[in-house]
Design an enzyme around this catalytic site. Structure first.
Site, PDB file in Angstrom:
ATOM      1  N   HIS A 221       0.831  -1.206   0.000  1.00 51.11           N
ATOM      2  CA  HIS A 221       0.000   0.000   0.000  1.00 51.11           C
ATOM      3  C   HIS A 221       0.865   1.256   0.000  1.00 51.11           C
ATOM      4  O   HIS A 221       0.487   2.283  -0.565  1.00 51.11           O
ATOM      5  CB  HIS A 221      -0.917   0.003   1.224  1.00 51.11           C
ATOM      6  CG  HIS A 221      -2.107  -0.871   1.077  1.00 51.11           C
ATOM      7  ND1 HIS A 221      -2.987  -0.744   0.029  1.00 51.11           N
ATOM      8  CD2 HIS A 221      -2.583  -1.883   1.843  1.00 51.11           C
ATOM      9  CE1 HIS A 221      -3.953  -1.636   0.160  1.00 51.11           C
ATOM     10  NE2 HIS A 221      -3.731  -2.335   1.251  1.00 51.11           N
ATOM     11  N   GLU A 442       2.327 -14.534 -19.210  1.00 51.65           N
ATOM     12  CA  GLU A 442       2.924 -14.455 -17.878  1.00 51.65           C
ATOM     13  C   GLU A 442       3.687 -15.719 -17.525  1.00 51.65           C
ATOM     14  O   GLU A 442       4.322 -15.789 -16.472  1.00 51.65           O
ATOM     15  CB  GLU A 442       1.823 -14.221 -16.832  1.00 51.65           C
ATOM     16  CG  GLU A 442       1.016 -12.962 -17.081  1.00 51.65           C
ATOM     17  CD  GLU A 442      -0.287 -12.954 -16.310  1.00 51.65           C
ATOM     18  OE1 GLU A 442      -0.363 -12.245 -15.307  1.00 51.65           O
ATOM     19  OE2 GLU A 442      -1.228 -13.662 -16.729  1.00 51.65           O
ATOM     20  N   ASP A 466       4.809 -11.263 -13.426  1.00 53.53           N
ATOM     21  CA  ASP A 466       4.685 -12.715 -13.282  1.00 53.53           C
ATOM     22  C   ASP A 466       5.623 -13.460 -14.217  1.00 53.53           C
ATOM     23  O   ASP A 466       6.148 -14.521 -13.860  1.00 53.53           O
ATOM     24  CB  ASP A 466       3.240 -13.154 -13.525  1.00 53.53           C
ATOM     25  CG  ASP A 466       2.417 -13.146 -12.244  1.00 53.53           C
ATOM     26  OD1 ASP A 466       2.955 -13.508 -11.189  1.00 53.53           O
ATOM     27  OD2 ASP A 466       1.245 -12.756 -12.299  1.00 53.53           O
ATOM     28  N   CYS A 513       2.432  -4.782 -20.152  1.00 55.12           N
ATOM     29  CA  CYS A 513       1.625  -4.091 -19.137  1.00 55.12           C
ATOM     30  C   CYS A 513       2.140  -4.308 -17.724  1.00 55.12           C
ATOM     31  O   CYS A 513       1.481  -3.942 -16.766  1.00 55.12           O
ATOM     32  CB  CYS A 513       0.160  -4.526 -19.228  1.00 55.12           C
ATOM     33  SG  CYS A 513      -0.118  -6.254 -18.813  1.00 55.12           S
TER      34      CYS A 513
END
Length: 564
Positions: A221, A442, A466, A513
């Protein structure tokens, strides 16, 4: 005698031999840069959590149980008030302040829900019945819940640290101590901490110019909110908490470098260069292209409509699972249509990733069973093997939202591994009128068979986070393996090149991405490999646009050849 190259902080003498500052002047620490920008200023460390007193004999269990409830209610009320304050702070002129406030309000609301969880309260009350006083009962209940989350691994294990913050707040409330929080010295400073909770990060004032933590990772976060607020931030910086308050440091949120013991001249230079860079990037606009005009679409990674910003050419990754992470019941078709339509109506072209559930993004409403190695288990498109109706409902909702808004909606599946999986997904999407269907790359197997995947779908999108994890067998959330997860690794670049080559041969687009797409230094290399679009956090778009404009396509290809 004071080091003449080190500034003397007002009120301080020279560093003693045994002080935390001794021997560090002019040194450099390194961590993971998670939010670009540079800043310089004095360190102020977070205050330590409240010290739990020695256990005491419980004479009145009812009174102790009441104290538990009162402490949890106090924490819940405080977090809800902070969330309300953050929600009122939306509406920054350039959208950045609004994004940070939106994220802060959502995170604080989620924390308030945890503090108000009846199961947590019941566990603490049960601990009182077992003979613990109120502070120790709260400690036991929070510790139990934390251990449960940590055992699940991935995203939930990272969220376990949130419970530590709530525990400290509840114990402080129970003991009548001030609620832990952010320092407010009345002047600009760099906040240093072992780790930062969502509540702390969401409550940052304008006097905080940068963040540095000893723990944490790029998906924390702290990283998310720092990027939303445009604050330079470095995490996983070993040794940072050894610095004394007042030590003057510089922070580079792009490289992860932290300079220690700066002179006044060095501080002024860091601030000047950062100010000039922000002013320069603020004037950046237009589509992405190289110096000789080769187009490269610059797109946004978003989790909801709140993340949309001007300046990009569409959305390259709509992470739909972010809308439903905390849901205990499956979102209805109508709820999903409304959520997707809100994005479609504002964004034009949108690439929607279907639910990427499992491992670091568990969705409670799916009811998936625990797995010994969730990163290698039922996640992404593989959820369809056990719950096919979930994907059917989502595809129906995406198609309906696209029809209702007239948007150019593309759809792609995460964790595609074989051409057969790509073909099956494409059939189901196209049957609903979704004409632009793709697959995420991925898994190395997908990259190695990119040509066969493109025989079934219309585009590929490479998720470098990933793909790095599975290529190098290195947990993407482990700060100690950052070198293996570096997107400059030649093995990863070769897999990206294989996908781009397959796309060029098929005449179909191949984008990136993952976090690598937002690195302005790497962007020309990716374009040189043949990537046709880059999708990233909004804060990264201007710097990537500017970097690409400095290189011709041929120069990008030369850089790619060197990197491989």
């Amino acid at each position: 005698m004071a080091d003449p190259g080190r500034p003397v902080v007002p009120g301080e003498g020279p560093p003693d031999e045994g002080s935390p500052r001794a021997g560090l002047a002019g040194a450099e620490l390194a961590g993971l840069g998670v939010s670009q920008g540079r800043a310089a200023g004095p360190v102020i460390r977070m205050a330590p959590p409240p010290v739990l007193p020695s256990p005491r004999q419980v004479a009145d269990p009812a009174a102790e149980a009441a104290a538990v409830v009162k402490a949890l209610e106090s924490v819940t009320a405080d977090l809800r008030q902070r969330a309300a304050n953050a929600a009122r702070d939306t509406g920054g002129g350039d959208g950045t302040a609004s994004a940070g406030a939106d994220d802060a309000a959502e995170i604080l609301d989620a924390l308030a829900m945890i503090a108000d969880d009846p199961m947590l309260r019941e566990d603490a009350e049960a601990a009182v019945r077992d003979g613990l006083d109120a502070p120790h009962a709260l400690d036991a209940a929070f510790t139990h819940h934390r251990e449960t989350l940590a055992a699940l691994g991935g995203y939930l294990a990272e969220r376990a640290a949130d419970l530590d913050d709530l525990k400290h707040r509840a114990i402080a409330a129970c003991l009548g101590l001030p609620m832990p929080g952010i320092p407010a010295p009345g002047h600009p400073y760099i906040l240093v901490a072992e780790d930062l909770s969502p509540a702390d990060t969401a409550g940052l004032g304008t006097d905080v110019v940068a963040l540095v933590t000893e723990k944490g990772g790029p998906t924390s976060h702290t990283a998310i909110l720092a990027r939303g607020r445009g604050l330079p931030a470095v995490v996983a910086c070993a040794g940072i908490t050894a610095l004394a308050d007042g030590t003057v440091i510089s922070v580079d949120g792009k490289t992860g470098q932290v300079g220690v013991g700066l002179t006044d001249e060095a501080v002024a230079e860091v601030r000047r260069s950062d100010r000039e860079e922000r002013e320069r990037l603020a004037n950046s606009s237009g589509p992405g292209r190289t110096a000789d005009g080769h187009p490269v679409k610059l797109l946004l990674n978003i989790g909801s409509a709140a993340d949309l910003r001007p300046g990009a050419e569409g959305v390259g990754l709509f992470r739909t699972e972010f809308l439903f992470l905390d849901r205990k019941r499956e979102p209805s078709f109508e709820e999903q249509v409304a959520a997707y339509a809100e994005v479609f109506a504002r964004a034009g072209t949108v690439v929607v990733r279907t639910l990427d559930a499992g491992t670091d993004k568990p969705l409670p409403f799916l009811g998936l069973l625990p797995e010994p190695n969730p990163a290698l288990g039922i996640r992404g498109l593989r959820v369809d093997r056990v719950l096919p109706a979930v994907l059917d409902t989502q595809l129906d909702a995406i198609a309906e939202a696209a029809r209702a808004t007239g948007a150019d909606a593309w759809v792609m599946a995460p964790m595609v591994t074989t051409p057969a999986e790509a073909a099956g997904f494409a059939r189901r999407a196209r049957a609903r009128g979704l004409t632009r269907v793709g697959a995420m790359v991925e898994v190395p197997a997908a990259a190695l068979l990119a040509d066969r995947l493109l025989a079934e779908v219309d585009f590929l999108s490479i998720g470098t986070n990933d793909l790095s994890q599975y290529t190098f067998a290195a947990d993407r959330q482990h700060p100690g393996l950052a070198d293996l997860l570096d997107p400059w690794q030649p093995a990863l670049l070769k897999l990206i090149a294989a996908c781009a080559d397959a796309g060029r041969a098929a005449g179909k687009p191949v984008g990136v991405c993952g976090e690598a797409a937002g690195d302005p230094r790497l962007a020309p290399v990716l374009v040189g490999l043949g990537v046709t679009s880059l999708s990233m956090a909004a804060v990264c778009v201007p710097s990537v646009r500017e970097e690409l404009s400095q290189h011709t396509l041929e120069e990008c290809r030369e850089l790619a050849a060197l990197a491989r």
